[in-house]
Design a protein around this motif. Structure first.
Motif, PDB file in Angstrom:
ATOM      1  N   LEU A  60       5.214 -25.917  39.534  1.00  0.00           N
ATOM      2  CA  LEU A  60       5.393 -25.743  40.982  1.00  0.00           C
ATOM      3  C   LEU A  60       6.387 -24.628  41.324  1.00  0.00           C
ATOM      4  CD1 LEU A  60       5.578 -29.558  41.890  1.00  0.00           C
ATOM      5  CD2 LEU A  60       3.643 -28.021  42.295  1.00  0.00           C
ATOM      6  N   CYS A  61       7.068 -24.069  40.308  1.00  0.00           N
ATOM      7  CA  CYS A  61       8.108 -23.055  40.529  1.00  0.00           C
ATOM      8  C   CYS A  61       7.531 -21.852  41.276  1.00  0.00           C
ATOM      9  CB  CYS A  61       8.705 -22.615  39.185  1.00  0.00           C
ATOM     10  SG  CYS A  61       9.960 -21.328  39.338  1.00  0.00           S
ATOM     11  N   GLU A  62       8.301 -21.323  42.225  1.00  0.00           N
ATOM     12  CA  GLU A  62       7.815 -20.231  43.077  1.00  0.00           C
ATOM     13  C   GLU A  62       8.370 -18.879  42.658  1.00  0.00           C
ATOM     14  OE1 GLU A  62       8.756 -21.935  46.909  1.00  0.00           O
ATOM     15  OE2 GLU A  62       7.141 -23.407  46.715  1.00  0.00           O
ATOM     16  N   ASP A  63       9.102 -18.829  41.575  1.00  0.00           N
ATOM     17  CA  ASP A  63       9.605 -17.557  41.050  1.00  0.00           C
ATOM     18  C   ASP A  63       8.494 -16.938  40.201  1.00  0.00           C
ATOM     19  OD1 ASP A  63      12.616 -16.265  39.890  1.00  0.00           O
ATOM     20  OD2 ASP A  63      10.727 -15.856  38.848  1.00  0.00           O
ATOM     21  N   PRO A  64       8.028 -15.724  40.539  1.00  0.00           N
ATOM     22  CA  PRO A  64       6.858 -15.160  39.835  1.00  0.00           C
ATOM     23  C   PRO A  64       7.068 -15.009  38.325  1.00  0.00           C
ATOM     24  CG  PRO A  64       7.630 -13.679  41.596  1.00  0.00           C
ATOM     25  CD  PRO A  64       8.551 -14.858  41.574  1.00  0.00           C
ATOM     26  N   PRO A  72      10.655 -23.076  34.346  1.00  0.00           N
ATOM     27  CA  PRO A  72      11.101 -23.125  35.736  1.00  0.00           C
ATOM     28  C   PRO A  72      12.409 -22.361  35.921  1.00  0.00           C
ATOM     29  CG  PRO A  72      11.379 -25.265  34.662  1.00  0.00           C
ATOM     30  CD  PRO A  72      10.644 -24.399  33.693  1.00  0.00           C
ATOM     31  N   CYS A  73      12.577 -21.715  37.099  1.00  0.00           N
ATOM     32  CA  CYS A  73      13.777 -20.896  37.305  1.00  0.00           C
ATOM     33  C   CYS A  73      14.993 -21.759  37.642  1.00  0.00           C
ATOM     34  CB  CYS A  73      13.527 -19.860  38.404  1.00  0.00           C
ATOM     35  SG  CYS A  73      13.503 -20.554  40.079  1.00  0.00           S
ATOM     36  N   GLY A  74      14.770 -22.911  38.262  1.00  0.00           N
ATOM     37  CA  GLY A  74      15.893 -23.784  38.630  1.00  0.00           C
ATOM     38  C   GLY A  74      16.583 -23.369  39.912  1.00  0.00           C
ATOM     39  N   ARG A  75      16.175 -22.228  40.502  1.00  0.00           N
ATOM     40  CA  ARG A  75      16.908 -21.710  41.660  1.00  0.00           C
ATOM     41  C   ARG A  75      16.076 -21.652  42.941  1.00  0.00           C
ATOM     42  NH1 ARG A  75      17.929 -18.527  37.416  1.00  0.00           N
ATOM     43  NH2 ARG A  75      16.283 -17.126  38.114  1.00  0.00           N
ATOM     44  N   CYS A  76      14.733 -21.576  42.813  1.00  0.00           N
ATOM     45  CA  CYS A  76      13.914 -21.417  44.018  1.00  0.00           C
ATOM     46  C   CYS A  76      13.868 -22.726  44.814  1.00  0.00           C
ATOM     47  CB  CYS A  76      12.503 -20.953  43.645  1.00  0.00           C
ATOM     48  SG  CYS A  76      11.516 -22.235  42.839  1.00  0.00           S
ATOM     49  N   ALA A  77      13.324 -22.640  46.017  1.00  0.00           N
ATOM     50  CA  ALA A  77      13.267 -23.830  46.887  1.00  0.00           C
ATOM     51  C   ALA A  77      12.464 -24.945  46.223  1.00  0.00           C
ATOM     52  CB  ALA A  77      12.641 -23.450  48.220  1.00  0.00           C
ATOM     53  N   SER A  78      11.367 -24.565  45.576  1.00  0.00           N
ATOM     54  CA  SER A  78      10.511 -25.571  44.954  1.00  0.00           C
ATOM     55  C   SER A  78      11.256 -26.289  43.821  1.00  0.00           C
ATOM     56  CB  SER A  78       9.237 -24.904  44.420  1.00  0.00           C
ATOM     57  OG  SER A  78       8.468 -25.845  43.729  1.00  0.00           O
ATOM     58  N   CYS A  79      11.938 -25.525  42.962  1.00  0.00           N
ATOM     59  CA  CYS A  79      12.696 -26.128  41.854  1.00  0.00           C
ATOM     60  C   CYS A  79      13.738 -27.095  42.402  1.00  0.00           C
ATOM     61  CB  CYS A  79      13.383 -25.048  41.015  1.00  0.00           C
ATOM     62  SG  CYS A  79      12.260 -24.250  39.856  1.00  0.00           S
ATOM     63  N   HIS A  80      14.372 -26.703  43.503  1.00  0.00           N
ATOM     64  CA  HIS A  80      15.393 -27.561  44.099  1.00  0.00           C
ATOM     65  C   HIS A  80      14.761 -28.863  44.612  1.00  0.00           C
ATOM     66  CE1 HIS A  80      19.101 -28.678  46.045  1.00  0.00           C
ATOM     67  NE2 HIS A  80      18.426 -28.895  47.162  1.00  0.00           N
TER      68      HIS A  80
HETATM   69 ZN   LIG Z   1      11.769 -22.124  40.523  1.00  0.00          ZN
END
Ligand SMILES: [Zn+2]
Length: 361
Positions: A60-64, A72-80
């Protein structure tokens, strides 16, 4: 140590994993990113739930960049949103009892359960029907949806059957993640619809380092008794199974002393007794015990009686969900154990004659 240590969900803001040993499996999972249904399996306590949540966060991560690498990036809105369990496109299907244990009771679950005296240890068919209805709605953030069923062994027969069609043809961009410590217990029709990913337990030094960071002092004996599973070891520690107690336990049981087991959950007690039976037999055959320290084990055992006791323990283990009286059953199993070291020993092996509390050394 707190009773319910709060577990980190997914990759944190700083990029750290919830459990350090998941790195390898996460890399393996990248090659299975296209699988619509994935079965995460392997020994208990390796972090099935944590790993499933990590894969959900990756999907679901939104970082391309992160989306391409399946990390997962852990920082985007979705990860949060995944990290706080409020992502609209992630559905966790868990037995109510586990939800309560994790401190994850939500309003709708409480409402569902208010008539029940005890939260269910199964995943009920109503939960699966609600999950299927959820899966058919449009994705909230447009990156597909993830349904995590943990553990899939908790699906009762009706619930598993209700899931089959969705498992075969997931609607839209739904990804199903199932976990199981014992895939053989799943319906073959469920197993055959999933690709598999095995999650191994970490190496002992990795597990010990992690347990130290969790505040455990002298984690070695507890990790060993828990079969090398760090998450199990942590749970055991919160239940008061300390290195001192584990060192004394085998001989207390041999002496018929039930005090250190009284009040514990029956599955835990049976697990400990089975491990003791295993180690005593291995020692008598000249091998090295796996779960307990060699010097803690009683010798002078009647081995044929020990094997009868072991069969009794296995029978109790199969019915430990419905004990007629757990306290009495524990007393009876320990009193049978005490008999093993009072009888006349057999000849052969390393079983020695004499008193019940002979030390191995
Ligand atoms: Zn993310």
């Amino acid at each position: 140590m707190s009773k319910n240590p709060a577990r980190q969900i997914g990759v944190a803001n700083d990029g750290s994993l919830p459990l350090p040993w998941l790195t390898t499996a996460l890399a393996q999972a990248a090659s299975l990113a296209k699988a619509h249904a994935l079965l995460i399996h392997g020994p208990v306590g390796g972090g099935h739930l944590e790993f499933g949540l990590l894969l959900a966060q990756a999907a679901l991560c939104e970082d391309p960049t992160a989306a391409r690498s399946q990390q997962p990036c852990g920082r985007c809105a979705s990860c949060h949103l995944v990290g706080t369990r409020v992502h609209p496109d992630l559905l966790l299907v868990l037995p109510d009892a586990l939800r309560v244990q994790l401190g994850w009771v939500m309003d709708e679950d409480s409402k569902l359960n208010k008539a029940d005296a005890k939260p269910s240890r199964e995943i009920r068919v109503e939960q699966v029907r609600q999950a299927i209805a959820w899966a058919q709605q449009t994705s909230g953030r447009g990156r597909g949806k993830v349904m995590l069923i943990h553990p899939a062994d908790a699906l009762n027969g009706t619930a598993a059957n209700a899931l089959l069609k969705t498992l075969e043809e997931p609607p839209g961009a739904l990804r199903l993640l199932l976990t199981s410590a014992d895939p053989e217990r799943l319906l073959p029709t469920v197993r055959s619809r999933c690709q598999r990913l095995r999650l191994e337990l970490p190496a002992t030094d990795v597990a010990l380092d992690w347990l130290l960071t969790q505040g455990m002092v002298d984690p070695g004996p507890v990790l060993r008794a828990a079969g090398g599973s760090p998450l199990e070891a942590l749970t055991w520690a919160t239940e008061g199974l300390s290195p001192v107690l584990l060192a004394e336990l085998p001989r207390r049981i041999a002496a018929g002393d039930v005090s250190s087991l009284a009040g514990r959950a029956l599955p835990r007690v049976i697990d400990l007794l089975l491990k003791l039976a295993h180690d005593v037999q291995v020692l008598a055959a000249g091998g090295s015990p796996r779960f307990f320290a060699v010097e803690s084990l009683p010798t002078g055992t009647d081995l044929s009686a020990l094997r009868a006791w072991q069969r009794e323990l296995m029978r109790a283990a199969r019915h430990d969900e419905h004990p007629w009286n757990a306290g009495l059953l524990i007393e009876s199993l320990v009193s049978q154990a005490a008999g093993l070291w009072r009888r006349q020993p057999q000849t052969g092996g390393r079983a020695t004659s004499g008193a019940s509390l002979n030390s191995a050394r």
